[in-house]
Design a protein around this motif. Sequence first.
Motif, mmCIF file in Angstrom:
data_model
loop_
_atom_site.group_PDB
_atom_site.id
_atom_site.type_symbol
_atom_site.label_atom_id
_atom_site.label_comp_id
_atom_site.label_asym_id
_atom_site.label_seq_id
_atom_site.Cartn_x
_atom_site.Cartn_y
_atom_site.Cartn_z
ATOM 1 N N THR A 146 7.275 -9.197 1.890
ATOM 2 C CA THR A 146 7.140 -8.703 3.060
ATOM 3 C C THR A 146 7.109 -7.036 3.017
ATOM 4 O O THR A 146 7.663 -6.650 1.972
ATOM 5 C CB THR A 146 8.685 -9.091 3.708
ATOM 6 O OG1 THR A 146 9.517 -8.545 2.357
ATOM 7 C CG2 THR A 146 8.368 -9.813 4.054
ATOM 8 N N VAL A 147 7.947 -6.448 4.157
ATOM 9 C CA VAL A 147 7.802 -4.144 4.042
ATOM 10 C C VAL A 147 8.895 -4.727 2.907
ATOM 11 O O VAL A 147 8.923 -3.947 2.320
ATOM 12 C CB VAL A 147 6.815 -4.042 4.679
ATOM 13 C CG1 VAL A 147 8.213 -4.396 5.938
ATOM 14 C CG2 VAL A 147 7.215 -2.121 4.442
ATOM 15 N N PHE A 148 10.074 -4.902 3.492
ATOM 16 C CA PHE A 148 10.876 -4.887 3.130
ATOM 17 C C PHE A 148 11.176 -6.153 1.299
ATOM 18 O O PHE A 148 11.044 -7.571 1.311
ATOM 19 C CB PHE A 148 12.214 -5.623 3.480
ATOM 20 C CG PHE A 148 13.825 -5.652 2.594
ATOM 21 C CD1 PHE A 148 14.033 -4.423 2.376
ATOM 22 C CD2 PHE A 148 14.368 -7.005 1.915
ATOM 23 C CE1 PHE A 148 15.261 -4.624 1.357
ATOM 24 C CE2 PHE A 148 15.260 -7.102 1.627
ATOM 25 C CZ PHE A 148 15.724 -5.800 1.295
ATOM 26 N N SER A 149 10.789 -5.235 0.123
ATOM 27 C CA SER A 149 10.227 -6.150 -1.023
ATOM 28 C C SER A 149 11.222 -6.252 -2.312
ATOM 29 O O SER A 149 11.455 -4.624 -2.228
ATOM 30 C CB SER A 149 8.595 -5.180 -1.734
ATOM 31 O OG SER A 149 8.821 -5.840 -2.887
ATOM 32 N N VAL A 150 12.285 -7.127 -1.818
ATOM 33 C CA VAL A 150 13.290 -6.942 -2.970
ATOM 34 C C VAL A 150 12.891 -6.779 -4.720
ATOM 35 O O VAL A 150 13.288 -6.056 -5.147
ATOM 36 C CB VAL A 150 13.832 -7.870 -3.337
ATOM 37 C CG1 VAL A 150 15.339 -8.619 -4.439
ATOM 38 C CG2 VAL A 150 14.665 -8.853 -1.769
ATOM 39 N N ASP A 151 11.490 -6.867 -4.606
ATOM 40 C CA ASP A 151 10.847 -6.588 -6.253
ATOM 41 C C ASP A 151 10.216 -5.480 -6.172
ATOM 42 O O ASP A 151 10.392 -4.657 -7.176
ATOM 43 C CB ASP A 151 9.527 -7.410 -6.437
ATOM 44 C CG ASP A 151 9.507 -8.651 -6.565
ATOM 45 O OD1 ASP A 151 11.204 -9.141 -6.978
ATOM 46 O OD2 ASP A 151 8.586 -9.509 -6.363
ATOM 47 N N ASP A 159 0.985 -1.374 -0.045
ATOM 48 C CA ASP A 159 0.564 -0.039 -0.091
ATOM 49 C C ASP A 159 0.867 1.225 -0.059
ATOM 50 O O ASP A 159 1.853 1.448 0.102
ATOM 51 C CB ASP A 159 -0.920 -0.336 1.071
ATOM 52 C CG ASP A 159 -0.046 -0.462 2.210
ATOM 53 O OD1 ASP A 159 0.848 0.186 2.758
ATOM 54 O OD2 ASP A 159 -0.774 -0.313 3.602
ATOM 55 N N ASN A 160 0.497 2.778 0.164
ATOM 56 C CA ASN A 160 0.635 3.885 -0.296
ATOM 57 C C ASN A 160 1.965 3.538 1.132
ATOM 58 O O ASN A 160 2.946 4.473 1.441
ATOM 59 C CB ASN A 160 0.104 4.709 -0.602
ATOM 60 C CG ASN A 160 -0.719 4.858 -0.014
ATOM 61 O OD1 ASN A 160 -0.923 4.068 1.087
ATOM 62 N ND2 ASN A 160 -1.481 6.550 0.561
ATOM 63 N N ASP A 161 1.488 3.516 2.558
ATOM 64 C CA ASP A 161 2.527 3.812 2.979
ATOM 65 C C ASP A 161 4.006 2.516 3.384
ATOM 66 O O ASP A 161 4.861 3.585 3.592
ATOM 67 C CB ASP A 161 1.461 3.469 4.591
ATOM 68 C CG ASP A 161 0.353 4.532 5.110
ATOM 69 O OD1 ASP A 161 0.411 5.507 4.229
ATOM 70 O OD2 ASP A 161 -0.817 3.473 5.611
ATOM 71 N N ALA A 162 3.365 1.958 3.001
ATOM 72 C CA ALA A 162 4.858 0.392 2.314
ATOM 73 C C ALA A 162 5.883 1.199 1.534
ATOM 74 O O ALA A 162 7.005 1.126 1.529
ATOM 75 C CB ALA A 162 3.910 -0.685 2.175
ATOM 76 N N VAL A 163 5.135 1.832 0.617
ATOM 77 C CA VAL A 163 5.910 2.903 -0.845
ATOM 78 C C VAL A 163 6.679 3.485 -0.107
ATOM 79 O O VAL A 163 7.443 3.859 -0.480
ATOM 80 C CB VAL A 163 5.046 2.773 -1.533
ATOM 81 C CG1 VAL A 163 5.555 3.907 -3.092
ATOM 82 C CG2 VAL A 163 4.233 1.919 -2.648
ATOM 83 N N ASP A 164 6.073 4.274 0.664
ATOM 84 C CA ASP A 164 6.567 5.571 1.247
ATOM 85 C C ASP A 164 7.658 5.383 2.225
ATOM 86 O O ASP A 164 8.971 5.407 2.551
ATOM 87 C CB ASP A 164 5.808 6.457 1.852
ATOM 88 C CG ASP A 164 4.441 7.269 0.860
ATOM 89 O OD1 ASP A 164 4.813 7.549 -0.463
ATOM 90 O OD2 ASP A 164 3.833 8.227 2.045
ATOM 91 N N VAL A 222 4.390 -3.535 8.814
ATOM 92 C CA VAL A 222 4.969 -5.309 8.274
ATOM 93 C C VAL A 222 4.580 -6.035 8.544
ATOM 94 O O VAL A 222 3.847 -6.911 7.953
ATOM 95 C CB VAL A 222 6.397 -5.861 9.013
ATOM 96 C CG1 VAL A 222 7.135 -7.046 9.503
ATOM 97 C CG2 VAL A 222 7.326 -4.498 9.333
ATOM 98 N N ALA A 223 3.357 -6.065 9.925
ATOM 99 C CA ALA A 223 2.249 -7.565 10.280
ATOM 100 C C ALA A 223 1.332 -6.740 8.623
ATOM 101 O O ALA A 223 0.902 -7.961 8.080
ATOM 102 C CB ALA A 223 1.688 -7.399 11.107
ATOM 103 N N ARG A 224 0.674 -5.605 8.576
ATOM 104 C CA ARG A 224 -0.373 -5.840 7.551
ATOM 105 C C ARG A 224 0.306 -5.748 5.986
ATOM 106 O O ARG A 224 -0.340 -6.776 5.164
ATOM 107 C CB ARG A 224 -0.823 -4.140 6.911
ATOM 108 C CG ARG A 224 -1.298 -3.466 6.489
ATOM 109 C CD ARG A 224 -2.640 -2.479 7.008
ATOM 110 N NE ARG A 224 -1.821 -1.469 6.268
ATOM 111 C CZ ARG A 224 -1.220 -0.275 6.768
ATOM 112 N NH1 ARG A 224 -0.975 -0.126 7.818
ATOM 113 N NH2 ARG A 224 -0.131 0.626 5.900
ATOM 114 N N THR A 225 1.224 -5.887 6.112
ATOM 115 C CA THR A 225 1.707 -5.932 4.666
ATOM 116 C C THR A 225 2.122 -7.277 4.463
ATOM 117 O O THR A 225 2.332 -8.164 3.000
ATOM 118 C CB THR A 225 3.377 -5.519 4.773
ATOM 119 O OG1 THR A 225 3.139 -4.138 4.767
ATOM 120 C CG2 THR A 225 3.919 -5.220 2.779
#
Length: 577
Positions: free
Chosen positions: A499-504, A189-194, A288-291
């Motif tokens: 995961t919130v840490f997305s290599v992709d 989501d946009n929070d994770a992207v930020d 992290v949990a939400r993602t």
Amino acid sequence: MAFFSATRRRVRCVQVFMVILAVAPFLCAVTAYMAGLDQHAFLSSLAVFRSTPAPTVVVQSEAGPIKIRPTSPPQHPTASANQHPTAGNLKVPDTVPAKVSPITVSLLSPRKDSIKVGDMIHYRITCRHQNGSLLSSGGGVWYAFLSSKSNPKASTAGRVVDHKNGSYSIYAYAGWAGTGTLTVTRALDNDAVDYMNNTIWPAEGRGVWKGIFQAPKGNTASSTCRLTRTGNLTGMCLYPRPNALGKTVFYCEKPEGVECDKLVSTKSDDRQMRRTLVILNREKAALVARTKTHLKVPIVLENPVVNISGPPSASTPVIQGCHTEQQISDGYWLENKWYSLICENKDWTEKSTLTSCLRNKQLLMYGDSTSRQWFHHTIDLLGEKFAPVPGEFGFHCFRHYDDIDLSILISFPKQLVGSRAVRLEGVFYEHDLIDALNDTRCNYILVVSPWAHFSFWSRDSYTERTLLLREALLRFRRRCPDAPIVVKGPHPRERVRSTVFSVDFMTRGIGEINRRVLGDIGAWYLPTWDINNAAPIGNGIHMPSFVVHEELKVFFSYVCGNSKMPPLDNRSPKNRK
């Protein structure tokens, strides 16, 4: 008798007490409703009242323990779509609004009953708050696919366009006749992207290596190594390379009693890299949990299936050569074959055709293990043999085949991330190798593919490295203006995980940097994201041979066909939109 009367009185008191306990949740619910809480909270309180049994109480008497089970509260019928449960004489209002879905996907065009082979299907994603109001911003990362599991077996990746207002467009090419099922998943989501853009990707020191030094008396010593652009490096072993790294410096802690020039190999330290991410994620536990749930649960669509009419065979537009501009769709899979929408679908991989293309050439691939798959598969297609050479480093392999006068090279860069230790004498910065190309015949075909080992670099370090690679390629272009250069794009590797840490996320960002910085130097940018993302098999760093084969078919369409070289733009990337 007195004993039994006293016992009965105790039991009655306890029963009265238990009745109070049993109705307490209901009384709280009524109080909450009368106090003006929202109706959903009221219904939740009722649910507690209806579903939570009162506890069994054990009363100690002179005759021993007595278990008292309170009478269960009256059960009410399950509410239907237009009916709500009642509690006593209090009727729950039937004006409770239906829960608003925060994400909806709708078909915009063509009409569902008129989709034909060759159409570009347009869907719209709309994101809302729980109260039904539209989101005011975009920024999320989405995956969208149109696929058919059988009759025919087909799939294509949808191109997602962010309108920056909480809505997104999905464009999917209808390449086959039959049914197509849309699948949509929000990866971040946009929070994770930020968080990825502003915290994770800019962070220095995420890449960690163990440096192995040659110590006296035939021993070895090790220390921790990292990349950085800032900080006090006094007392460290420094390995700068301005022409390839710019302001970024690779450094190692100096082992006691060992000189810095004795560094012989490196190996990525996965444990230290995971620890660094744990520290970065420490204050984002909820995010992290939400993602972690997003990729596991695709968006529920009301009508995901469409019918596509037309001829049963593949249908692609007639393309002369290859497009140099980015297309809405790169192509689609049909029965394990990729049909490209960016290049003519001529198969150059047949042995005699490919031999004619590569005769008297030097095919040089600067990349990673995905480029090494190209290296080996090309040799196989030519009917040649790859024979291991004793003592040869696996990260830099050169072969020459006299019968067709073909030289072919695969070379990895320094600072590799992987499971194997890398001897530094066997890896090179591609900047240096390109500058060393001085054959006046200029019979080169260059492939550059810098992506798979760079997700642990900070964005600034990677961008500067790519700008310096651009300068090296421009110097080569001035020496050999007609030699083909192909920039091989990245592909996803972890779509099945989240995961919130997305290599992709960073891999795709690396591809965007490569396209922006290297796309206008008279080189082709070969996108491989959709080929891999839509492939009828899970994503990974090393895709199976049939996917590699289809990638090479597109690659050879660039360099073997009659495609016109892209124009050279001498402006700085900063001055180009």
